[in-house]
Design a protein around this motif. Structure first.
Motif: not given
Length: 164
Positions: A31, A35, A40-44, A46-47, A123
């Motif tokens: 990640s 970033r 291109r950050p990994v949006h999912w 945190e989950e 997400i």
């Protein structure tokens, strides 16, 4: 028969927690690369990290109780004779079981509530019931592991071959 099953499953919680720990380390490294170097950050992320942290904490706690690796301050208790140590340890065990039993019941009710509402993460669409099921499972692991350790240490001493 029960001892053979316990021997085979004894380290399953530690293996699951270890896999979650390795996964979160690799993912966090990935990640950061995505970033700051690829932009291109990994949006999912945190989950995924939430799920891993719950598994590490709760499954690892069960393993810590089994191996007596949890934080304990036994300096004062060790000064007492064996019978007093046994009494104090069994009393602490009973209080812990009441608390863990309460947490297990409440955690199970919470998971049932998540199943009834059908909530999922934004997400990845992981059901919250799956994520939070780690809590009652972790409580059950703590109850089982702490019970076995207490039994073989204070009620039937000398039966430690279960852990080998």
């Amino acid at each position: 028969m029960l001892i053979k099953v316990f021997k085979k499953l004894a380290n399953a919680d530690l293996v699951v927690a270890g896999i979650a720990l390795i996964s979160i380390i690799i993912f966090t490294f990935f990640s950061v690369i995505m970033r700051y170097f690829v932009n291109r950050p990994v949006h999912w992320g945190e989950e995924f990290q939430l799920l891993c942290m719950l598994i590490i904490a709760l499954f690892g706690a069960g393993a810590a109780f089994r191996t007596a690796s949890h934080v304990a301050i036994d300096v004062i208790v060790d000064l007492f004779p064996w019978k007093a140590q046994r009494f104090i340890s069994i009393t602490v065990y009973l209080i812990s079981m009441i608390i863990m039993g309460y947490f297990f019941i409440q955690g199970t009710a919470f998971v049932r509530q998540m199943i009834a509402t059908g909530r999922v993460t934004d997400i990845l669409r992981i059901p919250f019931s799956l994520i939070y099921s780690a809590f009652p499972i972790g409580c059950a692991l703590i109850i089982v592991n702490y019970s076995v350790v207490t039994f073989f240490k204070y009620i039937k001493p000398g039966g430690k071959e279960v852990f080998e």
